[in-house]
Design an enzyme around this catalytic site. Structure first.
Site, PDB file in Angstrom:
ATOM      1  N   VAL A 154       1.744  -4.903   1.187  1.00  0.00           N
ATOM      2  CA  VAL A 154       0.169  -5.094   1.423  1.00  0.00           C
ATOM      3  C   VAL A 154      -0.332  -3.847   2.225  1.00  0.00           C
ATOM      4  O   VAL A 154      -1.005  -3.296   1.788  1.00  0.00           O
ATOM      5  CB  VAL A 154       0.069  -6.358   2.477  1.00  0.00           C
ATOM      6  CG1 VAL A 154      -0.849  -6.266   3.602  1.00  0.00           C
ATOM      7  CG2 VAL A 154       0.492  -7.807   2.526  1.00  0.00           C
ATOM      8  N   CYS A 155       0.200  -3.305   2.652  1.00  0.00           N
ATOM      9  CA  CYS A 155      -0.264  -1.420   2.652  1.00  0.00           C
ATOM     10  C   CYS A 155      -0.590  -0.679   2.089  1.00  0.00           C
ATOM     11  O   CYS A 155      -1.906  -0.143   1.682  1.00  0.00           O
ATOM     12  CB  CYS A 155       0.448  -1.144   3.644  1.00  0.00           C
ATOM     13  SG  CYS A 155       1.502  -1.178   5.192  1.00  0.00           S
ATOM     14  N   THR A 156       0.599  -0.996   0.347  1.00  0.00           N
ATOM     15  CA  THR A 156      -0.191  -0.375  -0.766  1.00  0.00           C
ATOM     16  C   THR A 156      -1.815  -0.481  -0.754  1.00  0.00           C
ATOM     17  O   THR A 156      -2.714  -0.307  -1.309  1.00  0.00           O
ATOM     18  CB  THR A 156       0.518  -0.238  -1.346  1.00  0.00           C
ATOM     19  OG1 THR A 156       1.812   0.202  -1.539  1.00  0.00           O
ATOM     20  CG2 THR A 156       0.639  -0.261  -2.573  1.00  0.00           C
TER      21      THR A 156
END
Length: 159
Positions: A53-55
């Site tokens: 999700v961070c990517t």
């Protein structure tokens, strides 16, 4: 855990090490909040480099960086990983915004977005040019993130 700052509250100054990918070079330096006075700043707290999700979140903000710039704003990504990890993450995904290393989590705690045992809550804060908090979103679970469109709409509301 410290409480998250309220809207309209002056945000305490901080300095964190970090870097930004510019023309293929990762330029390392310190980033200081007070040096951004006079223009809005988006602080995107995220749990970890190169996680799913961070990517997606940071790639979205990086590809939409011109929309933030059109609002006169910069975007800083902040997570507990070190600058070396941030450099690898930025290079792998071509991220164009500064990534800051809050390794001792002091800034994360000051914004009230730590999660005991789990790390950092996915959160976004928009700091107005006068250094006050304009808007924030703190995720309960962190499986989603606020879109570039939502953030630029909030930036536009600063007038």
């Amino acid at each position: 855990m410290a409480a998250s700052p309220d809207r309209g509250r002056q945000i305490a100054d901080f300095t964190l090490p970090g870097g930004v990918l510019v023309d293929g070079a990762f330029e390392r330096r310190d980033f200081t909040l007070s040096e951004q006075r006079g223009k809005p700043l988006v602080l995107a707290f995220y749990p970890g480099d190169d996680t799913s999700v961070c990517t997606k979140q940071l790639c979205s903000y990086s590809s939409g960086l011109d929309a933030f710039t059109d609002c006169g704003a910069q975007v800083w990504g902040i997570s507990p990983q070190g600058v070396e990890s941030h450099e690898a993450f930025a290079r792998k995904h071509g991220l164009r915004m500064p990534l800051l290393a809050d390794t001792d989590r002091a800034v994360t705690r000051a914004f009230g977005v730590t999660m005991p045992g789990l790390g950092v809550r996915r959160s976004v804060f928009i700091i107005a040019g006068d250094g006050t908090l304009h808007w924030k979103h703190i995720a309960v679970i962190g499986a989603t993130f606020r879109s570039t469109r939502t953030l630029t709409e909030q930036l536009a509301a600063l007038g």
